[in-house]
Write a protein that holds these residues in place. Structure first.
Motif, PDB file in Angstrom:
ATOM      1  N   GLU A  32       1.008  -1.371  -0.322  1.00 48.80           N
ATOM      2  CA  GLU A  32       0.050  -0.109  -0.031  1.00 48.80           C
ATOM      3  C   GLU A  32       0.571   1.461   0.001  1.00 48.80           C
ATOM      4  OE1 GLU A  32      -2.585  -0.500   3.397  1.00 48.80           O
ATOM      5  OE2 GLU A  32      -3.821  -1.867   2.359  1.00 48.80           O
ATOM      6  N   VAL A  33       1.848   1.358   0.725  1.00 54.76           N
ATOM      7  CA  VAL A  33       2.520   2.689   1.206  1.00 54.76           C
ATOM      8  C   VAL A  33       3.357   2.806  -0.323  1.00 54.76           C
ATOM      9  CG1 VAL A  33       4.991   2.931   1.441  1.00 54.76           C
ATOM     10  CG2 VAL A  33       3.331   2.572   3.445  1.00 54.76           C
ATOM     11  N   MET A  34       3.641   1.719  -1.389  1.00 58.42           N
ATOM     12  CA  MET A  34       4.403   1.323  -2.122  1.00 58.42           C
ATOM     13  C   MET A  34       3.444   2.470  -3.188  1.00 58.42           C
ATOM     14  SD  MET A  34       7.747   1.154  -2.839  1.00 58.42           S
ATOM     15  CE  MET A  34       7.497   0.969  -5.193  1.00 58.42           C
ATOM     16  N   GLN A  35       2.696   2.002  -3.543  1.00 57.23           N
ATOM     17  CA  GLN A  35       1.219   2.278  -4.303  1.00 57.23           C
ATOM     18  C   GLN A  35       1.178   3.660  -4.031  1.00 57.23           C
ATOM     19  OE1 GLN A  35      -1.277   1.697  -6.907  1.00 57.23           O
ATOM     20  NE2 GLN A  35      -0.086  -0.997  -6.868  1.00 57.23           N
ATOM     21  N   GLY A  36       1.494   4.345  -3.296  1.00 58.35           N
ATOM     22  CA  GLY A  36       1.258   5.480  -2.975  1.00 58.35           C
ATOM     23  C   GLY A  36       1.967   6.641  -3.314  1.00 58.35           C
ATOM     24  N   MET A  37       3.593   6.028  -3.195  1.00 56.81           N
ATOM     25  CA  MET A  37       4.892   6.866  -3.375  1.00 56.81           C
ATOM     26  C   MET A  37       4.802   7.427  -4.740  1.00 56.81           C
ATOM     27  SD  MET A  37       7.133   4.875  -0.723  1.00 56.81           S
ATOM     28  CE  MET A  37       8.370   6.528  -0.535  1.00 56.81           C
ATOM     29  N   ALA A  38       5.128   8.180  -4.921  1.00 58.42           N
ATOM     30  CA  ALA A  38       5.764   8.486  -6.222  1.00 58.42           C
ATOM     31  C   ALA A  38       7.399   8.489  -6.144  1.00 58.42           C
ATOM     32  CB  ALA A  38       5.206  10.467  -6.696  1.00 58.42           C
ATOM     33  N   GLY A  39       7.224   8.344  -7.844  1.00 58.85           N
ATOM     34  CA  GLY A  39       8.664   8.491  -8.083  1.00 58.85           C
ATOM     35  C   GLY A  39       8.915   7.030  -8.074  1.00 58.85           C
ATOM     36  N   HIS A  40      10.617   6.651  -7.400  1.00 62.93           N
ATOM     37  CA  HIS A  40      11.248   6.006  -7.494  1.00 62.93           C
ATOM     38  C   HIS A  40      11.680   5.206  -6.703  1.00 62.93           C
ATOM     39  CE1 HIS A  40      10.865   6.822 -12.163  1.00 62.93           C
ATOM     40  NE2 HIS A  40       9.797   5.112 -12.204  1.00 62.93           N
ATOM     41  N   PRO A  41      11.298   5.705  -5.502  1.00 68.23           N
ATOM     42  CA  PRO A  41      11.869   5.125  -3.836  1.00 68.23           C
ATOM     43  C   PRO A  41      12.870   3.999  -3.789  1.00 68.23           C
ATOM     44  CG  PRO A  41       9.569   3.957  -3.335  1.00 68.23           C
ATOM     45  CD  PRO A  41       9.764   4.528  -5.605  1.00 68.23           C
ATOM     46  N   SER A  42      13.710   4.808  -2.781  1.00 66.44           N
ATOM     47  CA  SER A  42      14.979   3.565  -2.755  1.00 66.44           C
ATOM     48  C   SER A  42      14.695   3.037  -0.938  1.00 66.44           C
ATOM     49  CB  SER A  42      15.585   4.590  -1.719  1.00 66.44           C
ATOM     50  OG  SER A  42      15.547   4.902  -0.253  1.00 66.44           O
ATOM     51  N   PRO A  43      14.714   1.198  -0.923  1.00 66.90           N
ATOM     52  CA  PRO A  43      14.695   1.179   0.883  1.00 66.90           C
ATOM     53  C   PRO A  43      13.775   1.887   1.464  1.00 66.90           C
ATOM     54  CG  PRO A  43      16.046  -0.566  -0.845  1.00 66.90           C
ATOM     55  CD  PRO A  43      16.487   0.839  -1.342  1.00 66.90           C
ATOM     56  N   GLU A  44      15.032   2.427   1.557  1.00 70.38           N
ATOM     57  CA  GLU A  44      15.248   3.491   2.991  1.00 70.38           C
ATOM     58  C   GLU A  44      13.963   4.300   3.462  1.00 70.38           C
ATOM     59  OE1 GLU A  44      18.073   3.117   1.314  1.00 70.38           O
ATOM     60  OE2 GLU A  44      19.252   1.878   2.610  1.00 70.38           O
ATOM     61  N   GLU A  45      13.607   4.869   2.130  1.00 74.10           N
ATOM     62  CA  GLU A  45      12.267   5.505   1.826  1.00 74.10           C
ATOM     63  C   GLU A  45      11.443   5.192   1.887  1.00 74.10           C
ATOM     64  OE1 GLU A  45      14.131   9.309  -1.413  1.00 74.10           O
ATOM     65  OE2 GLU A  45      13.615   7.547  -2.155  1.00 74.10           O
ATOM     66  N   ILE A  46      11.359   3.997   0.736  1.00 78.69           N
ATOM     67  CA  ILE A  46      10.497   2.666   1.928  1.00 78.69           C
ATOM     68  C   ILE A  46      10.077   2.581   2.930  1.00 78.69           C
ATOM     69  CG2 ILE A  46       8.943   0.618   1.240  1.00 78.69           C
ATOM     70  CD1 ILE A  46      10.278   1.367  -1.094  1.00 78.69           C
TER      71      ILE A  46
END
Length: 154
Positions: A32-46
């Motif tokens: 769900e977090v990945m679905q809501g994140m824009a761009g191409h996040p790093s594992p640390e941002e996730i």
């Protein structure tokens, strides 16, 4: 608590069943977090975002589940040209523009660049799963910064 989240309108439960992985609360939150994140996040941002919903979760658990999602095709690793792992959740083929200076990644479609038609087999016994194309250059912001620096030096 099955929500409709990407992958053709499938619920997270459906996505887990399609990929043969167990559905857990931690995995659902990560998805769900990945679905809501824009761009191409790093594992640390996730991890930072997941931790807002599950404060006790460890970075190791997030990495382990990212690895499981990548292995099973739920997440994709994108360009290696920026120095750290970056991820996306996308079931649509697309490619990336990668800035060689600031490492920003921008999605582009196949129509934006000319590619050879996708072939299923290349060489003897090599089965193509997908193409990963990165176009390396300078984004508009970095071009502008370089122009500004050149004017100041003159």
């Amino acid at each position: 608590m099955s929500q409709n989240l990407g992958h053709g309108g499938s619920t997270f439960r459906d996505v887990c069943a399609q990929h043969g992985i167990a559905m857990t609360h931690q995995r659902q939150v990560l998805y769900e977090v990945m679905q809501g994140m824009a761009g191409h996040p790093s594992p640390e941002e996730i991890f930072a975002e997941v931790r807002r919903r599950i404060p006790a979760i460890s970075l190791a658990t997030v990495y382990k589940n990212i690895h499981i999602f990548v292995e099973n095709g739920i997440l994709r690793e994108v360009s290696l040209h920026h120095g750290s792992q970056r991820l996306e959740i996308s079931d649509q083929d697309h490619y990336h523009l990668v800035c060689s200076r600031c490492k920003a990644i921008t999605d582009i479609t196949a129509e934006d660049i000319e590619l050879i038609p996708k072939q299923k087999h290349l060489g003897v016994g090599f089965l193509v799963e997908r193409y990963s194309v990165d176009v390396i250059g300078l984004c508009a912001r970095c071009q502008h910064s370089a122009e500004e620096a050149t004017r100041v030096e003159c």
